[in-house]
Design a protein around this motif. Sequence first.
Motif, mmCIF file in Angstrom:
data_model
loop_
_atom_site.group_PDB
_atom_site.id
_atom_site.type_symbol
_atom_site.label_atom_id
_atom_site.label_comp_id
_atom_site.label_asym_id
_atom_site.label_seq_id
_atom_site.Cartn_x
_atom_site.Cartn_y
_atom_site.Cartn_z
ATOM 1 N N MET A 42 0.859 -1.188 0.000
ATOM 2 C CA MET A 42 0.000 0.000 0.000
ATOM 3 C C MET A 42 0.896 1.239 0.000
ATOM 4 S SD MET A 42 -3.236 1.057 0.218
ATOM 5 C CE MET A 42 -4.195 -0.188 1.070
ATOM 6 N N VAL A 43 0.684 2.125 -0.952
ATOM 7 C CA VAL A 43 1.508 3.328 -1.058
ATOM 8 C C VAL A 43 0.628 4.569 -1.050
ATOM 9 C CG1 VAL A 43 3.399 2.200 -2.279
ATOM 10 C CG2 VAL A 43 1.497 3.170 -3.584
ATOM 11 N N LYS A 44 1.194 5.618 -0.510
ATOM 12 C CA LYS A 44 0.521 6.917 -0.480
ATOM 13 C C LYS A 44 0.799 7.635 -1.792
ATOM 14 C CE LYS A 44 0.084 10.913 2.600
ATOM 15 N NZ LYS A 44 0.658 11.555 3.800
ATOM 16 N N VAL A 45 -0.236 8.067 -2.476
ATOM 17 C CA VAL A 45 -0.061 8.682 -3.788
ATOM 18 C C VAL A 45 -0.542 10.129 -3.760
ATOM 19 C CG1 VAL A 45 -0.308 6.475 -4.964
ATOM 20 C CG2 VAL A 45 -2.318 7.928 -4.646
ATOM 21 N N GLY A 46 -0.166 10.847 -4.789
ATOM 22 C CA GLY A 46 -0.585 12.229 -4.915
ATOM 23 C C GLY A 46 -0.526 12.674 -6.362
ATOM 24 N N HIS A 47 -0.863 13.948 -6.587
ATOM 25 C CA HIS A 47 -0.874 14.514 -7.935
ATOM 26 C C HIS A 47 -0.139 15.847 -7.907
ATOM 27 C CE1 HIS A 47 -3.835 11.497 -9.091
ATOM 28 N NE2 HIS A 47 -4.480 11.792 -7.968
ATOM 29 N N PRO A 48 0.534 16.229 -8.995
ATOM 30 C CA PRO A 48 1.211 17.525 -9.032
ATOM 31 C C PRO A 48 0.229 18.673 -8.842
ATOM 32 C CG PRO A 48 1.875 16.140 -10.886
ATOM 33 C CD PRO A 48 0.690 15.469 -10.251
ATOM 34 N N THR A 49 0.725 19.752 -8.286
ATOM 35 C CA THR A 49 -0.083 20.960 -8.120
ATOM 36 C C THR A 49 0.641 22.124 -8.792
ATOM 37 O OG1 THR A 49 0.966 21.414 -6.002
ATOM 38 C CG2 THR A 49 -1.089 20.162 -5.959
ATOM 39 N N ARG A 50 -0.066 23.229 -8.891
ATOM 40 C CA ARG A 50 0.511 24.442 -9.495
ATOM 41 C C ARG A 50 0.643 25.530 -8.443
ATOM 42 N NH1 ARG A 50 2.796 24.162 -14.687
ATOM 43 N NH2 ARG A 50 1.739 22.461 -15.811
ATOM 44 N N ALA A 287 8.753 12.876 -2.433
ATOM 45 C CA ALA A 287 8.448 11.936 -3.513
ATOM 46 C C ALA A 287 9.631 11.727 -4.449
ATOM 47 C CB ALA A 287 7.237 12.440 -4.312
ATOM 48 N N LEU A 288 10.648 12.568 -4.339
ATOM 49 C CA LEU A 288 11.771 12.501 -5.276
ATOM 50 C C LEU A 288 12.799 11.466 -4.828
ATOM 51 C CD1 LEU A 288 12.302 16.306 -5.932
ATOM 52 C CD2 LEU A 288 11.123 14.657 -7.396
ATOM 53 N N ASN A 289 13.304 10.772 -5.801
ATOM 54 C CA ASN A 289 14.418 9.841 -5.595
ATOM 55 C C ASN A 289 15.572 10.360 -6.453
ATOM 56 O OD1 ASN A 289 16.186 7.766 -5.306
ATOM 57 N ND2 ASN A 289 14.757 6.145 -5.875
ATOM 58 N N GLY A 290 16.331 11.290 -5.879
ATOM 59 C CA GLY A 290 17.319 11.995 -6.688
ATOM 60 C C GLY A 290 16.609 12.897 -7.673
ATOM 61 N N SER A 291 16.807 12.662 -8.961
ATOM 62 C CA SER A 291 16.109 13.417 -10.006
ATOM 63 C C SER A 291 15.060 12.552 -10.686
ATOM 64 C CB SER A 291 17.126 13.933 -11.041
ATOM 65 O OG SER A 291 18.015 14.846 -10.440
ATOM 66 N N ALA A 292 14.443 11.657 -9.937
ATOM 67 C CA ALA A 292 13.413 10.770 -10.480
ATOM 68 C C ALA A 292 12.238 10.705 -9.521
ATOM 69 C CB ALA A 292 13.981 9.377 -10.728
ATOM 70 N N ILE A 293 11.123 10.179 -10.021
ATOM 71 C CA ILE A 293 9.920 10.022 -9.220
ATOM 72 C C ILE A 293 9.255 8.713 -9.624
ATOM 73 C CG2 ILE A 293 8.283 11.163 -10.799
ATOM 74 C CD1 ILE A 293 7.176 12.638 -8.313
ATOM 75 N N TRP A 294 8.516 8.116 -8.696
ATOM 76 C CA TRP A 294 7.801 6.870 -8.987
ATOM 77 C C TRP A 294 6.365 7.204 -9.384
ATOM 78 C CZ3 TRP A 294 9.988 2.146 -9.371
ATOM 79 C CH2 TRP A 294 11.250 1.957 -8.797
ATOM 80 N N LEU A 295 5.979 6.845 -10.617
ATOM 81 C CA LEU A 295 4.613 7.042 -11.088
ATOM 82 C C LEU A 295 3.835 5.749 -10.925
ATOM 83 C CD1 LEU A 295 5.179 9.064 -14.396
ATOM 84 C CD2 LEU A 295 4.753 9.926 -12.087
ATOM 85 N N VAL A 296 2.517 5.885 -10.757
ATOM 86 C CA VAL A 296 1.618 4.723 -10.675
ATOM 87 C C VAL A 296 0.760 4.711 -11.937
ATOM 88 C CG1 VAL A 296 -0.223 3.604 -9.385
ATOM 89 C CG2 VAL A 296 1.594 4.820 -8.166
ATOM 90 N N ARG A 297 0.910 3.622 -12.734
ATOM 91 C CA ARG A 297 0.139 3.461 -13.959
ATOM 92 C C ARG A 297 -0.361 2.019 -14.033
ATOM 93 N NH1 ARG A 297 4.607 6.439 -17.791
ATOM 94 N NH2 ARG A 297 4.039 8.613 -17.308
ATOM 95 N N ASP A 298 -1.672 1.871 -14.163
ATOM 96 C CA ASP A 298 -2.288 0.538 -14.247
ATOM 97 C C ASP A 298 -1.886 -0.319 -13.064
ATOM 98 O OD1 ASP A 298 -3.412 1.255 -16.719
ATOM 99 O OD2 ASP A 298 -1.615 0.619 -17.799
ATOM 100 N N GLY A 299 -1.839 0.280 -11.865
ATOM 101 C CA GLY A 299 -1.557 -0.473 -10.659
ATOM 102 C C GLY A 299 -0.107 -0.861 -10.479
ATOM 103 N N PHE A 328 1.707 10.040 -8.633
ATOM 104 C CA PHE A 328 3.026 9.625 -8.165
ATOM 105 C C PHE A 328 2.921 9.067 -6.753
ATOM 106 C CE2 PHE A 328 2.642 14.198 -7.273
ATOM 107 C CZ PHE A 328 2.798 14.208 -5.900
ATOM 108 N N ILE A 329 3.958 8.347 -6.357
ATOM 109 C CA ILE A 329 4.035 7.819 -4.994
ATOM 110 C C ILE A 329 4.683 8.889 -4.124
ATOM 111 C CG2 ILE A 329 4.968 5.998 -3.524
ATOM 112 C CD1 ILE A 329 4.919 4.149 -5.929
ATOM 113 N N ALA A 330 3.939 9.352 -3.118
ATOM 114 C CA ALA A 330 4.407 10.472 -2.305
ATOM 115 C C ALA A 330 5.560 10.085 -1.391
ATOM 116 C CB ALA A 330 3.257 11.041 -1.486
ATOM 117 N N GLU A 331 5.539 8.867 -0.877
ATOM 118 C CA GLU A 331 6.602 8.401 0.014
ATOM 119 C C GLU A 331 6.998 6.998 -0.424
ATOM 120 O OE1 GLU A 331 5.088 8.717 3.945
ATOM 121 O OE2 GLU A 331 4.810 10.889 3.843
#
Length: 355
Positions: A42-50, A287-299, A328-331
Amino acid sequence: MASNDSRSHRKSALYRAGKGAFFLLLAAGLSVLLWHWLAPPMVKVGHPTRGPAIQAVYATGNVEASVTVTIAPQVGGRLVELRADEGAEVTPGQILGRLDDSDLRASLGDEQARLRYAEQRWQRVQALFSSGFATIDQLDQARSTFDSARATTRRIEEQIKFMTLRAPGAGHIIRRDGEVGDFIPLNQPVFYLAQSGAPPRITTVVDEEDIAGVKVGQPAQITADGFPGRVFEGKVAEITAKGDPLARNYRVRIALLPGTPLMIGMTTEVNIILARREHALLVPSTALNGSAIWLVRDGRAHKQSLSLGARGADRSEVLVGLNDGDTFIAEPPAELKDGQKVRAQPDAAPAGTPR
């Protein structure tokens, strides 16, 4: 006998039923454990904001007077009088303190007597020379003695003046070192004078890795423990041309606005604003892993490389590699693998501005 067989049969049936129930419960428990072991995490997810993104250089510094003058005796002596203290407003030429000049005044009296005698002798030899009763050598000697006595007298008079500490200009005393009775060595400051008309400034040190982005005129935001919750404005006024090769940093001076209540000597935290972009795409820095991020697509989790802009402790700006609607996965867990199945838990935390 039939009755005993019947009872035995019933006991055997109950035993088999109990054993079956036990195995059913055991199987259910193992299934639950296997589910927790093998189920997607189970992961905590979020969406980009402006929002606004601020790119800043952080530094610490101290508040100091823009122009500070040290007032020190040019002759060592014992401090016998103080006429000004810290915080006092002073005018040009005002007496601030005085050192013991009794020995010098005694010497001055002796030398003034010698000067009067030398002057009178010079006048007599002049008269005798005019009448032909003195030689040119006698005239020159009398003149030399008179000039020497006059020079010595003037030198002592100047030394006596040095024993009086005066304000070289208008301003206020920001520091006083020394008490009446202390011996003050030559050139040891007794007063520190902040000249009037110039607001205080902050001197900070900026790491050599960041100094290339700092320019004169850039705005700065200042905080101090003495004024919790308040942010003061300033701007970059000076950047030293030569850095410290050992500490690998450069001094940067921040001009404060007139009326800023920061006091001289206070420690401050300064953010020099290099750039500010409105309506930037922001994600939590966690949510950042260096200069990368984990996205959630199709589970499933997918690692995505990003091009980042302003990075802050809470939020960071994404320039390339992410869209507004992405999840994206927030943590992200440390053991997460690319393509691994995950279960999403909505993120309720709002996105903010990089700090």
